[in-house]
Each structure stands twice: as structure tokens, then as C-alpha cells.
Design a protein around this motif. Sequence first.
Motif, PDB file in Angstrom:
ATOM      1  N   LEU A 115      48.906  32.524  51.382  1.00  0.00           N
ATOM      2  CA  LEU A 115      49.245  32.692  52.799  1.00  0.00           C
ATOM      3  C   LEU A 115      48.038  32.545  53.716  1.00  0.00           C
ATOM      4  N   GLY A 116      46.842  32.365  53.132  1.00  0.00           N
ATOM      5  CA  GLY A 116      45.642  32.162  53.933  1.00  0.00           C
ATOM      6  C   GLY A 116      44.835  33.415  54.179  1.00  0.00           C
ATOM      7  N   SER A 117      45.211  34.520  53.576  1.00  0.00           N
ATOM      8  CA  SER A 117      44.451  35.781  53.715  1.00  0.00           C
ATOM      9  C   SER A 117      43.603  35.996  52.475  1.00  0.00           C
ATOM     10  N   GLY A 118      42.631  35.170  52.286  1.00  0.00           N
ATOM     11  CA  GLY A 118      41.771  35.249  51.111  1.00  0.00           C
ATOM     12  C   GLY A 118      41.652  33.868  50.497  1.00  0.00           C
ATOM     13  N   SER A 119      40.725  33.751  49.584  1.00  0.00           N
ATOM     14  CA  SER A 119      40.498  32.445  48.970  1.00  0.00           C
ATOM     15  C   SER A 119      41.201  32.349  47.624  1.00  0.00           C
ATOM     16  N   LEU A 120      41.529  31.138  47.248  1.00  0.00           N
ATOM     17  CA  LEU A 120      42.120  30.920  45.933  1.00  0.00           C
ATOM     18  C   LEU A 120      41.124  31.262  44.832  1.00  0.00           C
ATOM     19  N   ALA A 121      39.843  31.061  45.099  1.00  0.00           N
ATOM     20  CA  ALA A 121      38.820  31.377  44.094  1.00  0.00           C
ATOM     21  C   ALA A 121      38.784  32.878  43.807  1.00  0.00           C
ATOM     22  N   SER A 122      38.836  33.709  44.845  1.00  0.00           N
ATOM     23  CA  SER A 122      38.818  35.157  44.612  1.00  0.00           C
ATOM     24  C   SER A 122      40.124  35.625  43.979  1.00  0.00           C
ATOM     25  N   ALA A 123      41.254  34.995  44.349  1.00  0.00           N
ATOM     26  CA  ALA A 123      42.536  35.341  43.724  1.00  0.00           C
ATOM     27  C   ALA A 123      42.529  34.949  42.250  1.00  0.00           C
ATOM     28  N   ALA A 124      41.950  33.801  41.944  1.00  0.00           N
ATOM     29  CA  ALA A 124      41.856  33.360  40.553  1.00  0.00           C
ATOM     30  C   ALA A 124      41.004  34.319  39.734  1.00  0.00           C
ATOM     31  N   GLU A 125      39.921  34.793  40.337  1.00  0.00           N
ATOM     32  CA  GLU A 125      39.067  35.767  39.640  1.00  0.00           C
ATOM     33  C   GLU A 125      39.820  37.072  39.397  1.00  0.00           C
ATOM     34  N   ALA A 126      40.543  37.555  40.405  1.00  0.00           N
ATOM     35  CA  ALA A 126      41.325  38.791  40.253  1.00  0.00           C
ATOM     36  C   ALA A 126      42.408  38.639  39.198  1.00  0.00           C
ATOM     37  N   ALA A 127      43.006  37.439  39.132  1.00  0.00           N
ATOM     38  CA  ALA A 127      44.105  37.192  38.195  1.00  0.00           C
ATOM     39  C   ALA A 127      43.627  36.842  36.798  1.00  0.00           C
TER      40      ALA A 127
END
Length: 154
Positions: A115-127
Motif C-alpha cells: 500500500l506504500g507505507s513501507g518498503s518491500l525490502a523491509s517487508a521481505a526482511e520481516a517476512a
Amino acid sequence: MLDQILSGYGIPAHLSYDAEAPVATAQANRAAYGASWPHHELSAADLIVSFSADFLDGWGVPVPQQLAFAEARGKVEGAPRFIYVGARRSLTGLNADSWIPARPGSEVAIVNALLGSGSLASAAEAAGVGVNLLEGLAAEIRGARASAILSGGY
């Protein structure tokens, strides 16, 4: 009246209680959609993405959702592609074309990044998944004519 019906079958009057019933969800759905659990028009989508929503196995009302999924995926042409994002490969995840094995609870980070509230890179790291998986997911969602995106939990 119910007592009369039950007694006609030899069943004494009783109280039924389901401690795991998603009462708050049903109330919110009723307020928002006019139904305890809305019907999902999966056959209208060309992409289905489930974020731990095990709609084929115990999430909401599974039987109507199973029938809607079977109808959508049973098309010879134009069947929707299905991506499952979640920690465990449930019955729903096993029926997916692609599975993104995200760590438990990290789905919200992925959704926020999409949705644009954060980066895909940080989401990938969290996941705990490769950023290329999330970039591919984002591209598929952007490219879909119509998508059904389901969020898990009750």
C-alpha cells in the motif's frame, strides 16, 4: 417454538455456546456489508491473493467459499491465478499456484508495503522471504484487471 421442534425429535431444550465463534467479526461484517459473512465473487477476479485467510479450511463459512473457489478455478479459460501468503501451507495454501512462506504475523508488513507505507525490502526482511517474491507479488497485483485480496484471521 424451537423447544417444540426439538422435543418432536426427542431432543431436550438446551443452550449451545461456541467459545471460538468469531462474534466480533460477524458483527463488524453485518454492520459493513449487511451479512455476517459476505459472499466473495471469486469468479469475477483474475487474481486471488490470500494473506493467511484459509477460506477453504475454517475461515469464515468454508463451504460457500469452497464452492465459489471451485467455480472460479473450474473455468477452462480465464481461471484466476491464486497466490497464498502465510506461514503455514494450509489446505488453502496447498491449492494456490504460488506460496509465499511469510513468517507468522509479517503479513501486515507486506500489505503495508504494497500500500506504500513501507518498503518491500523491509517487508521481505520481516517476512523472511526474498524481496524478489514481494516485487513479483506487487507486479501481479498491479497488472490484475480485477483481484480478490483476502486478509486472514477471524
